[in-house]
Write a protein that holds these residues in place. Sequence first.
Motif, PDB file in Angstrom:
ATOM      1  N   VAL A 615       0.827  -1.207   0.000  1.00 57.78           N
ATOM      2  CA  VAL A 615       0.000   0.000   0.000  1.00 57.78           C
ATOM      3  C   VAL A 615       0.864   1.259   0.000  1.00 57.78           C
ATOM      4  CG1 VAL A 615      -1.726   1.311   1.298  1.00 57.78           C
ATOM      5  CG2 VAL A 615      -1.921  -1.181   1.111  1.00 57.78           C
ATOM      6  N   GLU A 616       1.939   1.256   0.790  1.00 56.60           N
ATOM      7  CA  GLU A 616       2.760   2.466   0.894  1.00 56.60           C
ATOM      8  C   GLU A 616       3.545   2.749  -0.393  1.00 56.60           C
ATOM      9  OE1 GLU A 616       6.643   0.382   3.063  1.00 56.60           O
ATOM     10  OE2 GLU A 616       5.338   1.731   4.180  1.00 56.60           O
ATOM     11  N   VAL A 647      -3.105   2.442   5.202  1.00 51.02           N
ATOM     12  CA  VAL A 647      -3.477   3.570   4.340  1.00 51.02           C
ATOM     13  C   VAL A 647      -3.193   4.866   5.095  1.00 51.02           C
ATOM     14  CG1 VAL A 647      -5.313   4.652   3.006  1.00 51.02           C
ATOM     15  CG2 VAL A 647      -5.266   2.151   3.279  1.00 51.02           C
ATOM     16  N   GLN A 652      -3.283   7.199  -1.667  1.00 50.45           N
ATOM     17  CA  GLN A 652      -3.464   5.752  -1.477  1.00 50.45           C
ATOM     18  C   GLN A 652      -4.955   5.417  -1.362  1.00 50.45           C
ATOM     19  OE1 GLN A 652      -1.147   5.028   2.022  1.00 50.45           O
ATOM     20  NE2 GLN A 652       0.823   5.261   0.966  1.00 50.45           N
TER      21      GLN A 652
END
Length: 692
Positions: A615-616, A647, A652
Amino acid sequence: MMRSIKSTLTSLTIASLIFAVLAVLAFSIQEHQSLYKDAVKRDLDALSENMSNDLLPILANNTDEFELTTTLLRLDTYQNVILAAIYDKNWQQITLYRGKALQHTSQLLSTILPKNFTRFSQGVNEFNGNLIVIKTVGEETLPQGYLVIINDAETAMNKSMYSLLSNIFPWVTLLIILVIVGLLHIQNKLLAPLVSLSGLAKVVKQTQDYSLRFQSKGKSEIKRLAKDFNSMMATIESETNKNIKINKQLIEQQHAMERLANFDSLTGLPNRQFFMQSLRVELSRAERDSINVILMYLDLDGFKEINDTYGHDIGDVLLVDVAKRLKSYIRDGDITARLGGDEFLILLHNEPSEYFLTQIAQRIVSGLGEPFIINEWELSISVSIGIAKAKDSNFNLSEFISNADIAMYRSKLAGRGVFTEFLPEMVEDNRRKLLVANAIIPALHKDKFEMYYQAKVDLNEEVVGFEALIRWFDDELGTVSPTEFISIAEQTGKINHLTEWVLAQVFQDTPRLISAFNCDIKVAINLSALDIKRPQLLSLIAQLAQRNAVNPSNIEFEVTESAYLENFDDADLFLGELGKSGYSIALDDFGTGYSSLSYLTKIPINTLKIDKQFVEQLELSEQSTLITTTIIQMAKQLNLTICAEGVETVQQKDFLLAHHCQQLQGFLFAKPNALVDILAGARNNKILQANS
């Protein structure tokens, strides 16, 4: 038992035909016997009538025995007459005639002649298989005497029947054979399409060629069967082609996923999971052969400053260049992997000598100390290296890596840009681990642990659930990170106590969370690899749910991908029972472990969680973005709920929402909070308000 329709029909046809012929033959014989016996009776009756008329004048006058005997001798022409006798009107025998048939019968004379003729009626009578004819000589009211003739009808009838059978048997046999041949020919012709269809089915089974079709010119039933068969083959061919195409796509996706799962998406180096598998194999081989395996633990010095100064894009390019240089410094067969962030591991094979080991380490330190030119910027970093030998850790994987990690931190303390070999006395640094391990049980008794909850939101940023996170605030040790004490608890066998405390606390808190938000929220509880090996934990969960009136649909159990697949049988059984009871199952950290699609289709899960590391890197790393979108699409195909954790930015969030990720979790929406703070801020089921 018949093995085919053809043999069954053949047998039934022949049997039916023979039965019909035998039935007709039996009826014919019976009819023949009846007609023959009637004819004999008529002949005897006529014969006796004529003879009685001839005897009347003889008996009316003075009885002349010679004339009577002469009259009876007329019966010599009749082969079946056994006896004949003439009696006076008082039934006193006058003369007796023995016929030719008496010589061929086995009956006794006493059984042939009845003791009393008066019980017989006038005419033809049957007695002991013979025909007895009684005729009155003269008027019945004024009889002059009586004529008795005994005839062997049975023998004559048998001869007649034998003659009949001898004449018709060859013709009947020939007729049966002709009819059977004709029926078999017709049957073979009718069944030929079925035989062809059976042969075609065998060919399809052997060749798996579903494009074959059956052509038939048979009866309407066969044509319908051929049409249905061809329709079925067309359906199978269509579905097979679809399956081949889908399987090909799945295999390609699996290969891509396995590649992405085993290799770092940024540098292309093997990732932690692949490296650990290789290291485990090497340790086993080294222990068996009693040789050393050398491990280097590398951490870049000054990388954080470069990231903060020049940005993550420059930092990523720097990591890629570092990976390229590292591969050029090591030998063929050595393995370099990215552990995460700016940490790397190198596995050296064939136990290099101390001199050669020093040469490799010095080459890495000097090589990475050279400036990197990135986007016209000249960047300088250094590297701290820790070196460990497998024998110092007794070939234990965790201890081996820990020793290299300890040595690496010694290099950092020594001023960075150096390498340090692990020494046994360095284990003193692990004293805190012992303190933490010894303090876990007392901390549970003193209520030093506390449950925090981090909210999960849906596409509308409304709360749909919470993840339960344990926290430890100790007077002596300070704030102890879950990453630290959970791993220690697992290593020391105290994780059971922590799990039972967490279960009791979460089941107690869940009704309050449901009351504050809504009845559909799910509270997630993390289980360790050791928890899923304890079947007795199932009964505790059932007791807690009943005691706190918690519906299983409001509880979700999370287990990491690696914990599940490393204990597949135990996990499958344990989580399967939870699923049957109505609890949801979530697979955490997906993509960081094995990520095998073949396993994913077999395990009973409801939710798939995308790991924070993907996610990052969304829209920063092409491979991380690809992995994330692939996981979401795959989860949709498997009808799984997808939840992204970690998140932290609006970008994102927007990316995940655009790709229809159902649940989001991270600091952008809420940090983990104590229950009292969450309840105090819960208004309108909006998480931003709930955390204001």
